[in-house]
Design an enzyme around this catalytic site. Structure first.
Site, PDB file in Angstrom:
ATOM      1  N   CYS A 107       8.204  33.268  66.404  1.00 58.95           N
ATOM      2  CA  CYS A 107       8.138  32.104  65.505  1.00 58.95           C
ATOM      3  C   CYS A 107       9.525  31.589  65.123  1.00 58.95           C
ATOM      4  CB  CYS A 107       7.344  32.446  64.253  1.00 58.95           C
ATOM      5  SG  CYS A 107       5.790  33.266  64.611  1.00 58.95           S
ATOM      6  N   HIS A 120       8.682  27.648  58.836  1.00 57.98           N
ATOM      7  CA  HIS A 120       7.630  28.070  59.763  1.00 57.98           C
ATOM      8  C   HIS A 120       6.289  28.068  59.024  1.00 57.98           C
ATOM      9  CE1 HIS A 120       5.242  30.135  62.577  1.00 57.98           C
ATOM     10  NE2 HIS A 120       5.237  31.291  61.931  1.00 57.98           N
ATOM     11  N   ASN A 143      -0.841  28.276  62.416  1.00 59.88           N
ATOM     12  CA  ASN A 143       0.463  28.825  62.789  1.00 59.88           C
ATOM     13  C   ASN A 143       0.659  28.677  64.298  1.00 59.88           C
ATOM     14  OD1 ASN A 143       2.559  30.530  63.499  1.00 59.88           O
ATOM     15  ND2 ASN A 143       1.890  32.226  62.212  1.00 59.88           N
TER      16      ASN A 143
HETATM   17  N1  ACO Z   1     -12.204  36.385  56.839  1.00 58.09           N
HETATM   18  C1  ACO Z   1     -12.783  37.146  55.904  1.00 58.09           C
HETATM   19  N2  ACO Z   1     -12.297  38.337  55.518  1.00 58.09           N
HETATM   20  C2  ACO Z   1     -11.179  38.768  56.109  1.00 58.09           C
HETATM   21  C3  ACO Z   1     -10.517  38.034  57.134  1.00 58.09           C
HETATM   22  C4  ACO Z   1     -11.082  36.787  57.482  1.00 58.09           C
HETATM   23  N3  ACO Z   1     -10.537  35.985  58.412  1.00 58.09           N
HETATM   24  N4  ACO Z   1      -9.438  38.720  57.527  1.00 58.09           N
HETATM   25  C5  ACO Z   1      -9.400  39.855  56.816  1.00 58.09           C
HETATM   26  N5  ACO Z   1     -10.455  39.892  55.971  1.00 58.09           N
HETATM   27  C6  ACO Z   1     -10.801  40.938  55.003  1.00 58.09           C
HETATM   28  C7  ACO Z   1     -10.300  42.307  55.400  1.00 58.09           C
HETATM   29  O1  ACO Z   1     -11.205  42.933  56.282  1.00 58.09           O
HETATM   30  C8  ACO Z   1     -10.236  42.988  54.069  1.00 58.09           C
HETATM   31  O2  ACO Z   1     -11.525  43.402  53.708  1.00 58.09           O
HETATM   32  P1  ACO Z   1     -11.749  44.795  52.932  1.00 58.09           P
HETATM   33  O3  ACO Z   1     -11.001  44.644  51.638  1.00 58.09           O
HETATM   34  O4  ACO Z   1     -13.227  44.845  52.794  1.00 58.09           O
HETATM   35  O5  ACO Z   1     -11.166  45.845  53.811  1.00 58.09           O
HETATM   36  C9  ACO Z   1      -9.822  41.884  53.116  1.00 58.09           C
HETATM   37  O6  ACO Z   1     -10.139  40.646  53.780  1.00 58.09           O
HETATM   38  C10 ACO Z   1      -8.358  41.912  52.784  1.00 58.09           C
HETATM   39  O7  ACO Z   1      -7.612  42.006  54.003  1.00 58.09           O
HETATM   40  P2  ACO Z   1      -6.057  41.996  54.006  1.00 58.09           P
HETATM   41  O8  ACO Z   1      -5.552  42.000  55.431  1.00 58.09           O
HETATM   42  O9  ACO Z   1      -5.553  43.053  53.103  1.00 58.09           O
HETATM   43  O10 ACO Z   1      -5.793  40.567  53.364  1.00 58.09           O
HETATM   44  P3  ACO Z   1      -4.496  39.974  52.781  1.00 58.09           P
HETATM   45  O11 ACO Z   1      -4.711  39.604  51.391  1.00 58.09           O
HETATM   46  O12 ACO Z   1      -3.285  40.800  53.113  1.00 58.09           O
HETATM   47  O13 ACO Z   1      -4.389  38.619  53.609  1.00 58.09           O
HETATM   48  C11 ACO Z   1      -3.126  37.706  55.442  1.00 58.09           C
HETATM   49  C12 ACO Z   1      -4.235  38.663  55.030  1.00 58.09           C
HETATM   50  C13 ACO Z   1      -3.534  36.294  55.079  1.00 58.09           C
HETATM   51  C14 ACO Z   1      -2.920  37.797  56.955  1.00 58.09           C
HETATM   52  C15 ACO Z   1      -1.863  38.116  54.671  1.00 58.09           C
HETATM   53  O14 ACO Z   1      -1.570  39.469  54.848  1.00 58.09           O
HETATM   54  C16 ACO Z   1      -0.688  37.327  55.074  1.00 58.09           C
HETATM   55  O15 ACO Z   1      -0.531  36.181  54.723  1.00 58.09           O
HETATM   56  N6  ACO Z   1       0.214  37.946  55.849  1.00 58.09           N
HETATM   57  C17 ACO Z   1       1.353  37.260  56.390  1.00 58.09           C
HETATM   58  C18 ACO Z   1       1.193  37.309  57.822  1.00 58.09           C
HETATM   59  C19 ACO Z   1       1.116  35.980  58.502  1.00 58.09           C
HETATM   60  O16 ACO Z   1       1.044  34.923  57.941  1.00 58.09           O
HETATM   61  N7  ACO Z   1       1.149  36.129  59.780  1.00 58.09           N
HETATM   62  C20 ACO Z   1       1.128  35.030  60.633  1.00 58.09           C
HETATM   63  C21 ACO Z   1       1.769  35.402  61.891  1.00 58.09           C
HETATM   64  S1  ACO Z   1       3.300  36.080  61.668  1.00 58.09           S
HETATM   65  C22 ACO Z   1       4.316  34.896  61.549  1.00 58.09           C
HETATM   66  O17 ACO Z   1       4.055  33.808  61.943  1.00 58.09           O
HETATM   67  C23 ACO Z   1       5.543  35.214  60.858  1.00 58.09           C
END
Ligand code: ACO
Length: 320
Positions: free
Chosen positions: A111, A247, A277
């Protein structure tokens, strides 16, 4: 620093997929995706390829800059999802736009690919090795997703953005780049495994895997630091910056960066709501959208920042 962006272009696939449509494909909800990421829809390739979108973005950027193909002497494509292992996407773009005088190659900085490309172009121009460059970020990330894995597939989209960069007396005022390979396991996609007469492996490539929380922690700590470092190099205060183009991974990351830099969200334009993204494509596509909507005028100072797998990051302060 002798390099300036003089034109931009972008290309998105015609097919959009809303969060509601995704609900039919995988166990997710529109509400979860919007609340955690801000994303409402993404564009997914059907007929389009990484190369075809990069070519369209490049043509639009050249037209916008008023530059012809034979003036281009450097083409860099940031991508993790080229259509071919070789030739590179950049060489395919060179062939399709007829930029016969260019040297062309791809880089993989995920990215941060567009920011890394900009740094390389700037260095080529400092060294008098190039005068007019095409820097492209283009991805077809949809082919690298496990469409059963709701924790990744809802986040990404396809598309390409491009900028024409030309040697000039001003333009890029400050640039920083960084990498931390030790934390690379936070976001991975394996290439094809060894498969030869001595070793038998399933030749099917892997899918994208991510430790979302680790990537989140990395982004909210490293990106403000990189931006502050780039502004210091440029001798610029945050208040002088018209827009911060980050980004487009996640709205919460962008809100956190805005807070840490102490600048209002109005200075952080976004298109992740409509695009998701697009890895290396995100920053140049957003720059093109902002530029074409008339939000920038000559002399405005802007910040570009990319961050992603590697881990890698880059930030630049530019005068428009
Ligand atoms: N729909 C519904 N539920 C979901 C989904 C979905 N798409 N994805 C995960 N869940 C659930 C999980 O299973 C989990 O359930 P549980 O509590 O029963 O186990 C719950 O949601 C929480 O999951 P987490 O992964 O802990 O959720 P989090 O609050 O961390 O959010 C996210 C996830 C949005 C990916 C967050 O970690 C984030 O923003 N990370 C940054 C990473 C990013 O943006 N990456 C993009 C690519 S990297 C880059 O471009 C730099």
């Amino acid at each position: 620093m002798p390099a300036r962006i003089i034109g931009t272009g972008s290309c998105l696939p015609g097919r959009t997929v809303s969060n509601q449509e995704l609900e039919e494909w995988v166990d997710t909800t529109d509400e979860w995706i919007r609340e955690r990421t801000g994303i409402e829809q993404r564009h997914l390739a059907v007929e389009e390829t990484t190369t075809s979108m990069a070519v369209e973005a490049a043509k639009a950027a050249m037209e916008n800059a008023g530059v012809s193909a034979d003036e281009i002497d450097l083409i860099i494509v940031g991508t993790v999802s080229g259509d071919m292992c070789f030739p590179s996407t950049a060489c395919q773009v060179q062939s399709q736009i007829g930029a016969e005088n260019a040297v062309a190659f791809d880089i993989n900085a995920a990215c941060a690919g567009f920011l890394f490309g900009l740094s390389i172009a700037e260095a080529y121009m400092q060294a008098d090795m190039a005068r007019t460059a095409l820097i492209i970020g283009g991805e077809t990330l949809s082919k690298m997703m496990d469409w059963q894995d709701r924790s990744t597939c809802v986040l990404f989209g396809d598309g390409a953005g491009a900028a024409v960069v030309q040697k000039d007396e001003t333009g890029i005022l400050g640039l920083v780049q960084g990498s931390d390979g030790k934390r690379g396991s936070a976001l991975t996609c394996r290439n094809r495994p060894v498969n030869n007469p001595l070793v038998k492996n399933d030749p099917m490539p892997d899918h994208t895997q991510m430790d979302g929380r680790e990537v989140y922690r990395f982004a909210v700590k490293t990106v403000p630091q990189a931006i502050e470092e780039a502004m210091e190099k440029a001798g610029t205060e945050p208040g002088e910056i018209k827009y911060f183009l980050l980004h487009q991974a996640n709205l919460r990351i962008i809100e956190s960066v805005a807070k840490k830099i102490g600048q209002p969200m109005e200075k952080f334009p976004t298109n992740l709501q409509k695009c998701g993204n697009i890895s290396a494509g995100s920053v140049p596509i957003l720059l093109d959208h902002v530029s074409r909507s008339g939000m920038l005028k000559k002399g405005d100072k802007i910040v570009l920042a990319g961050f992603g797998a590697g881990l890698t990051w880059g930030a630049a302060v530019l005068v428009w």
